[in-house]
Design an enzyme around this catalytic site. Structure first.
Site, PDB file in Angstrom:
ATOM      1  N   GLN A 247      40.597  58.243  -8.733  1.00  0.00           N
ATOM      2  CA  GLN A 247      41.554  58.423  -7.798  1.00  0.00           C
ATOM      3  C   GLN A 247      42.653  58.982  -8.953  1.00  0.00           C
ATOM      4  O   GLN A 247      43.296  60.099  -8.509  1.00  0.00           O
ATOM      5  CB  GLN A 247      42.233  57.394  -7.400  1.00  0.00           C
ATOM      6  CG  GLN A 247      41.290  56.706  -6.188  1.00  0.00           C
ATOM      7  CD  GLN A 247      41.813  55.437  -5.368  1.00  0.00           C
ATOM      8  OE1 GLN A 247      42.004  55.732  -4.369  1.00  0.00           O
ATOM      9  NE2 GLN A 247      41.870  54.104  -6.023  1.00  0.00           N
TER      10      GLN A 247
ATOM     11  N   ASP B 211      30.621  58.916 -22.544  1.00  0.00           N
ATOM     12  CA  ASP B 211      30.367  57.579 -22.689  1.00  0.00           C
ATOM     13  C   ASP B 211      31.696  56.830 -23.524  1.00  0.00           C
ATOM     14  O   ASP B 211      31.438  57.020 -24.629  1.00  0.00           O
ATOM     15  CB  ASP B 211      29.091  57.113 -23.139  1.00  0.00           C
ATOM     16  CG  ASP B 211      28.920  55.365 -23.241  1.00  0.00           C
ATOM     17  OD1 ASP B 211      29.903  54.773 -22.875  1.00  0.00           O
ATOM     18  OD2 ASP B 211      28.122  55.069 -23.570  1.00  0.00           O
TER      19      ASP B 211
ATOM     20  N   ALA C 145      37.953  52.962 -16.401  1.00  0.00           N
ATOM     21  CA  ALA C 145      38.156  51.615 -16.180  1.00  0.00           C
ATOM     22  C   ALA C 145      37.021  51.141 -15.126  1.00  0.00           C
ATOM     23  O   ALA C 145      36.551  51.646 -14.382  1.00  0.00           O
ATOM     24  CB  ALA C 145      39.372  50.949 -15.834  1.00  0.00           C
TER      25      ALA C 145
ATOM     26  N   TYR D  89      38.667  40.925 -15.420  1.00  0.00           N
ATOM     27  CA  TYR D  89      39.325  42.218 -15.442  1.00  0.00           C
ATOM     28  C   TYR D  89      40.589  42.256 -16.203  1.00  0.00           C
ATOM     29  O   TYR D  89      40.718  43.074 -16.914  1.00  0.00           O
ATOM     30  CB  TYR D  89      39.512  42.631 -13.818  1.00  0.00           C
ATOM     31  CG  TYR D  89      40.190  43.956 -13.782  1.00  0.00           C
ATOM     32  CD1 TYR D  89      39.758  45.137 -14.238  1.00  0.00           C
ATOM     33  CD2 TYR D  89      41.565  43.845 -13.121  1.00  0.00           C
ATOM     34  CE1 TYR D  89      40.578  46.210 -13.938  1.00  0.00           C
ATOM     35  CE2 TYR D  89      42.280  45.039 -12.969  1.00  0.00           C
ATOM     36  CZ  TYR D  89      41.536  46.237 -13.390  1.00  0.00           C
ATOM     37  OH  TYR D  89      42.600  47.481 -13.154  1.00  0.00           O
TER      38      TYR D  89
ATOM     39  N   LYS E 181      41.351  44.081 -19.858  1.00  0.00           N
ATOM     40  CA  LYS E 181      42.634  45.394 -19.821  1.00  0.00           C
ATOM     41  C   LYS E 181      43.339  44.851 -20.879  1.00  0.00           C
ATOM     42  O   LYS E 181      43.926  45.658 -21.335  1.00  0.00           O
ATOM     43  CB  LYS E 181      42.868  45.255 -18.188  1.00  0.00           C
ATOM     44  CG  LYS E 181      41.938  45.919 -17.267  1.00  0.00           C
ATOM     45  CD  LYS E 181      41.888  47.410 -17.439  1.00  0.00           C
ATOM     46  CE  LYS E 181      42.826  48.323 -17.317  1.00  0.00           C
ATOM     47  NZ  LYS E 181      42.440  49.881 -17.500  1.00  0.00           N
TER      48      LYS E 181
ATOM     49  N   TRP F  30      47.754  47.938  -7.285  1.00  0.00           N
ATOM     50  CA  TRP F  30      47.452  48.490  -5.976  1.00  0.00           C
ATOM     51  C   TRP F  30      47.334  49.778  -5.792  1.00  0.00           C
ATOM     52  O   TRP F  30      48.008  50.499  -4.765  1.00  0.00           O
ATOM     53  CB  TRP F  30      48.527  47.866  -4.997  1.00  0.00           C
ATOM     54  CG  TRP F  30      48.587  46.137  -5.012  1.00  0.00           C
ATOM     55  CD1 TRP F  30      48.315  45.273  -5.985  1.00  0.00           C
ATOM     56  CD2 TRP F  30      49.262  45.367  -3.859  1.00  0.00           C
ATOM     57  NE1 TRP F  30      48.605  44.000  -5.768  1.00  0.00           N
ATOM     58  CE2 TRP F  30      49.146  44.040  -4.523  1.00  0.00           C
ATOM     59  CE3 TRP F  30      49.698  45.796  -2.625  1.00  0.00           C
ATOM     60  CZ2 TRP F  30      49.622  43.158  -3.769  1.00  0.00           C
ATOM     61  CZ3 TRP F  30      50.057  44.541  -1.881  1.00  0.00           C
ATOM     62  CH2 TRP F  30      50.073  43.278  -2.407  1.00  0.00           C
TER      63      TRP F  30
END
Length: 294
Positions: free
Chosen positions: A16, A47, A71, A136, A140, A161
């Site tokens: 996105q 990769d 991610a 997650y 991160k 979000w």
């Protein structure tokens, strides 16, 4: 003397944000090196978890900027796939940062509100201590550390979000509305829905500058998931009823779901302090996005 064209390497270019970045720069004289896990038309397979593969590509292409949009974002799957999540969310940014430093390139990395525990009572600023509770969020957070350790010139943008051109909450709700008279959505998790277009605009704004560091980058204002769903249905003219459920109720219905922050509103404090840049209100950004779906 002919001006050198800026070269930007984008990872996760089919996601996105990757798509929004390319669209955001479309009117600029920029050469993109588009990369993703799979090769495609105009897309180089890369990769990011393989440091040698990353170094080879960066040495060949010599980008001026690296924008990491790649991610492992499936929050629930990260709980079961720790090694994969760590490789993609932590080792990947490390490798890109090592390559960026060698090439003298700027490193732009996208992080998340999940680096915070999510039990706050006021919006988190960049100066608040992080304390992730999910796989997650933890991976991160490690990715952020590696960027700070290995990149000389970096921007870390924490967002939340996110929705854009791809699979996201807005499209999921609209799809469910086609076959359901009502849906159950969590009502006790607060955050700021953020348009990938708005995030791409912010990245584009800061990228040419020397204003390095960690920035929160979410649309202004906040809501909860259930109210967000209602806002989507209202704009789409859907009559689907939204049943407000608690996180506890949702966890019972979906036992494999990971812990999610109850309160993860981010304040874009560094943007305001250093630049005065302001992202759009989440409702205005949603209005803009819904027009693209018509």
């Amino acid at each position: 003397m002919e001006k050198k064209m800026k070269k930007i390497l984008v990872t996760g270019c089919n996601g996105q944000l990757g798509r929004a970045i390319r669209q955001e720069y479309k009117d600029e004289d920029v050469s993109f090196i588009n990369t993703d896990v799979a090769e495609g038309e105009g897309i180089v397979a890369l990769d990011i978890t393989d440091v040698n593969a990353v170094l080879r590509l960066v040495r060949t292409e010599k980008p001026d900027v690296i924008i990491n949009c790649a991610a492992h974002t499936n929050v629930d799957a990260c709980e079961q796939q720790w090694d994969a999540a760590y490789r993609i969310n932590a080792i990947g940014p490390r490798n890109l940062s090592i390559a960026a430093r060698e090439a003298g390139a700027k490193m732009i990395h996208v992080s998340t509100d999940y680096v915070f525990e999510g039990n706050g009572t006021r919006p988190y600023t960049e100066f608040d201590e992080i304390h992730p509770v999910s796989a997650y969020g933890k991976t991160k957070a490690e990715g952020e550390k590696f960027v700070r350790e290995f990149a000389d010139r970096y921007f870390i943008f924490r967002t939340a979000w996110l929705y854009g051109d791809g699979k996201n909450f807005v499209k999921t709700m609209l799809r469910l509305a086609e076959s359901h008279d009502e849906v159950s959505v969590v009502c006790d998790q607060q955050g700021s829905p953020t348009s990938a277009v708005e995030l791409a605009r912010a990245i584009h704004h800061f990228e040419p500058t020397e204003n390095y560091g960690t920035f929160h980058a979410t649309c202004e204002g906040d809501t909860n998931w259930a109210a967000f769903a209602e806002a989507i249905f209202k704009r789409a003219g859907k009559t689907t009823k939204v049943n407000h459920v608690t996180s506890e109720q949702y966890a019972k219905m979906n036992p494999a779901s990971a812990n999610r922050p109850a309160y993860s509103i981010l304040e874009n404090y560094m943007m305001k302090l250093t630049d005065g840049y302001k992202m759009a209100d989440w409702q205005a950004a949603l209005d803009e996005y819904m027009k693209t779906l018509e």
